[in-house]
Design a protein around this motif. Structure first.
Motif, PDB file in Angstrom:
ATOM      1  N   PHE A 201     -12.490 -19.772 -17.638  1.00  0.00           N
ATOM      2  CA  PHE A 201     -13.493 -19.304 -16.680  1.00  0.00           C
ATOM      3  C   PHE A 201     -14.234 -20.459 -16.011  1.00  0.00           C
ATOM      4  N   TYR A 202     -14.332 -21.605 -16.660  1.00  0.00           N
ATOM      5  CA  TYR A 202     -14.883 -22.772 -15.970  1.00  0.00           C
ATOM      6  C   TYR A 202     -13.979 -23.170 -14.812  1.00  0.00           C
ATOM      7  N   VAL A 203     -12.673 -23.216 -15.066  1.00  0.00           N
ATOM      8  CA  VAL A 203     -11.720 -23.571 -14.011  1.00  0.00           C
ATOM      9  C   VAL A 203     -11.692 -22.494 -12.933  1.00  0.00           C
ATOM     10  N   LEU A 204     -11.736 -21.208 -13.353  1.00  0.00           N
ATOM     11  CA  LEU A 204     -11.734 -20.114 -12.383  1.00  0.00           C
ATOM     12  C   LEU A 204     -12.938 -20.191 -11.463  1.00  0.00           C
ATOM     13  N   LEU A 205     -14.095 -20.533 -12.012  1.00  0.00           N
ATOM     14  CA  LEU A 205     -15.298 -20.651 -11.189  1.00  0.00           C
ATOM     15  C   LEU A 205     -15.157 -21.783 -10.170  1.00  0.00           C
ATOM     16  N   LEU A 206     -14.605 -22.912 -10.597  1.00  0.00           N
ATOM     17  CA  LEU A 206     -14.387 -24.030  -9.667  1.00  0.00           C
ATOM     18  C   LEU A 206     -13.422 -23.640  -8.555  1.00  0.00           C
ATOM     19  N   LEU A 207     -12.345 -22.937  -8.915  1.00  0.00           N
ATOM     20  CA  LEU A 207     -11.359 -22.535  -7.911  1.00  0.00           C
ATOM     21  C   LEU A 207     -11.961 -21.552  -6.908  1.00  0.00           C
ATOM     22  N   LEU A 208     -12.749 -20.591  -7.405  1.00  0.00           N
ATOM     23  CA  LEU A 208     -13.345 -19.609  -6.506  1.00  0.00           C
ATOM     24  C   LEU A 208     -14.393 -20.250  -5.595  1.00  0.00           C
ATOM     25  N   ALA A 209     -15.121 -21.229  -6.129  1.00  0.00           N
ATOM     26  CA  ALA A 209     -16.137 -21.904  -5.320  1.00  0.00           C
ATOM     27  C   ALA A 209     -15.512 -22.616  -4.126  1.00  0.00           C
ATOM     28  N   SER A 210     -14.338 -23.216  -4.332  1.00  0.00           N
ATOM     29  CA  SER A 210     -13.649 -23.876  -3.220  1.00  0.00           C
ATOM     30  C   SER A 210     -12.818 -22.899  -2.402  1.00  0.00           C
ATOM     31  N   HIS A 211     -12.551 -21.723  -2.978  1.00  0.00           N
ATOM     32  CA  HIS A 211     -11.708 -20.728  -2.317  1.00  0.00           C
ATOM     33  C   HIS A 211     -12.384 -20.125  -1.090  1.00  0.00           C
ATOM     34  N   VAL A 212     -13.718 -20.165  -1.066  1.00  0.00           N
ATOM     35  CA  VAL A 212     -14.460 -19.505   0.015  1.00  0.00           C
ATOM     36  C   VAL A 212     -14.914 -20.502   1.081  1.00  0.00           C
ATOM     37  N   GLN A 213     -14.356 -21.704   1.073  1.00  0.00           N
ATOM     38  CA  GLN A 213     -14.808 -22.722   2.023  1.00  0.00           C
ATOM     39  C   GLN A 213     -14.570 -22.308   3.472  1.00  0.00           C
ATOM     40  N   ASP A 214     -13.447 -21.617   3.735  1.00  0.00           N
ATOM     41  CA  ASP A 214     -13.152 -21.202   5.108  1.00  0.00           C
ATOM     42  C   ASP A 214     -13.406 -19.719   5.327  1.00  0.00           C
ATOM     43  N   SER A 215     -14.222 -19.101   4.461  1.00  0.00           N
ATOM     44  CA  SER A 215     -14.547 -17.683   4.599  1.00  0.00           C
ATOM     45  C   SER A 215     -15.865 -17.517   5.336  1.00  0.00           C
ATOM     46  N   ALA A 216     -16.054 -16.351   5.907  1.00  0.00           N
ATOM     47  CA  ALA A 216     -17.293 -16.061   6.622  1.00  0.00           C
ATOM     48  C   ALA A 216     -17.506 -14.556   6.640  1.00  0.00           C
ATOM     49  N   GLY A 217     -18.739 -14.161   6.894  1.00  0.00           N
ATOM     50  CA  GLY A 217     -19.054 -12.758   7.076  1.00  0.00           C
ATOM     51  C   GLY A 217     -18.792 -11.910   5.848  1.00  0.00           C
ATOM     52  N   VAL A 218     -18.056 -10.816   6.043  1.00  0.00           N
ATOM     53  CA  VAL A 218     -17.794  -9.848   4.979  1.00  0.00           C
ATOM     54  C   VAL A 218     -16.990 -10.476   3.853  1.00  0.00           C
ATOM     55  N   GLU A 219     -15.955 -11.242   4.191  1.00  0.00           N
ATOM     56  CA  GLU A 219     -15.123 -11.868   3.164  1.00  0.00           C
ATOM     57  C   GLU A 219     -15.941 -12.824   2.293  1.00  0.00           C
ATOM     58  N   LEU A 220     -16.824 -13.591   2.912  1.00  0.00           N
ATOM     59  CA  LEU A 220     -17.674 -14.509   2.150  1.00  0.00           C
ATOM     60  C   LEU A 220     -18.606 -13.747   1.216  1.00  0.00           C
ATOM     61  N   GLN A 221     -19.168 -12.641   1.689  1.00  0.00           N
ATOM     62  CA  GLN A 221     -20.077 -11.854   0.852  1.00  0.00           C
ATOM     63  C   GLN A 221     -19.333 -11.221  -0.326  1.00  0.00           C
ATOM     64  N   VAL A 222     -18.126 -10.720  -0.072  1.00  0.00           N
ATOM     65  CA  VAL A 222     -17.320 -10.111  -1.138  1.00  0.00           C
ATOM     66  C   VAL A 222     -17.007 -11.123  -2.224  1.00  0.00           C
ATOM     67  N   HIS A 223     -16.556 -12.316  -1.809  1.00  0.00           N
ATOM     68  CA  HIS A 223     -16.183 -13.333  -2.785  1.00  0.00           C
ATOM     69  C   HIS A 223     -17.407 -13.958  -3.462  1.00  0.00           C
ATOM     70  N   SER A 224     -18.528 -14.010  -2.775  1.00  0.00           N
ATOM     71  CA  SER A 224     -19.745 -14.542  -3.391  1.00  0.00           C
ATOM     72  C   SER A 224     -20.202 -13.655  -4.552  1.00  0.00           C
ATOM     73  N   LEU A 225     -20.099 -12.349  -4.371  1.00  0.00           N
ATOM     74  CA  LEU A 225     -20.463 -11.427  -5.453  1.00  0.00           C
ATOM     75  C   LEU A 225     -19.466 -11.512  -6.603  1.00  0.00           C
TER      76      LEU A 225
END
Length: 300
Positions: free
Chosen positions: A136-160
């Motif tokens: 889960f430490y690695v998963l959190l790092l991957l998800l944090a970088s996964h949303v770098q090019d996201s915006a709007g609805v997609e960014l909000q979904v992945h942030s939650l």
């Protein structure tokens, strides 16, 4: 994973795992003062007894991780390559490699579970917890970088989703120092349910909206309703967890009463127990497997 199926299938797996853990933890809470005596011989002694005792959770993690890896690779038409042939070479399929890393960690987690519960002379709980925390430490790092090019609805979904993963990571870290707290086990179960149900919801929001029309990134109402839906998931999963506990408690009262009426020699002997939580959970899982084997044996 950047497809409808890539979100829904992992979500369904995590949701099913969370519901299974809800049943196990509920029974552990109910039976905490009356566990089956582990010194008694197991009920199923057939030729499949060894296979039945295998860590089902670890096996499911391995199968799910391997299947998702195969699916992720098959979604890339020209093959999953690390770098292109341009000069200078550039990395390719960044998100797909991140997805693949997540699925490799899931498969590795399943391998560790099976090794600890079935191959080692004695179960090594710190090893299981350690690899889970690392995952889960690695998963959190991957998800944090996964949303770098996201915006709007997609960014909000992945942030939650990142919020749920962060909370799970904190719970797993706390369990390294307090493995016997039922409260942490209940929170962990609830967060697994949340992670699974929200991934399923994310698949419908991002790829197959129920209305048939895509969500608008520049509409503040759409972004606000993403958070509202997340809060509904919190309430529904909490009610589901309470419902499972209630049904398990009712089942225990009826089941325990039926054993008293039967007075059978096959009835399990219960003893007062204050063993560590992981031992209680393991015994509940084994008891469930034995009950299922007994039912399948008696069924026509």
């Amino acid at each position: 994973m950047g497809t409808f199926i890539g979100h829904v299938y992992p979500g369904l797996f995590l949701l099913a795992y969370g519901l299974y853990r809800a049943v196990v933890v509920s029974k552990a809470v109910i039976f905490s003062n009356s566990f089956p005596d582990p010194s008694l011989p197991p009920k199923n002694k057939g030729r499949w007894a060894r296979l039945w005792k295998m860590s089902h959770g670890g096996l499911l993690k391995m199968l799910a991780g391997s299947g998702l890896m195969a699916y992720e690779i098959s979604c890339v038409e020209r093959g999953l390559t690390l770098m292109n042939r341009d000069l200078p070479p550039r990395f390719t399929y960044a998100k797909q490699w991140q997805h693949l890393t997540m699925f490799i960690l899931l498969t590795l987690n399943g391998c560790i579970d099976i090794m600890s519960k079935n191959l080692l002379p004695q179960r090594c709980v710190p090893l299981e917890k350690g690899i889970l925390v690392l995952t889960f430490y690695v998963l959190l790092l991957l998800l944090a970088s996964h949303v770098q090019d996201s915006a709007g609805v997609e960014l909000q979904v992945h942030s939650l989703l990142i919020l749920v993963v962060l909370l799970l990571m904190l719970v797993f870290t706390a369990e390294l120092w307090a493995p016997d707290m039922f409260q942490l086990a209940v929170i962990e179960t609830f967060l697994f349910q949340m992670m699974g149900s929200w991934l399923v919801q994310a698949g419908f929001i991002l790829y197959k909206p129920v209305s048939g029309y895509p969500w608008e990134d520049d509409d503040i109402s759409d972004i606000m309703f993403v958070t509202t839906f997340f809060c509904w998931h919190v309430m529904i999963n909490a009610l589901c967890l309470l419902g499972i506990y209630g049904v398990s408690s009712f089942w225990h009262r009826c089941y325990h009463h039926s054993w008293k009426l039967m007075g059978s020699r096959e009835a399990p002997c219960y003893i007062y127990s204050k063993r560590p939580l992981y031992q209680l959970l393991q015994e509940v899982e084994q008891s469930e497997k034995d009950d299922q084997a007994l039912l399948s044996k008696n069924s026509p």
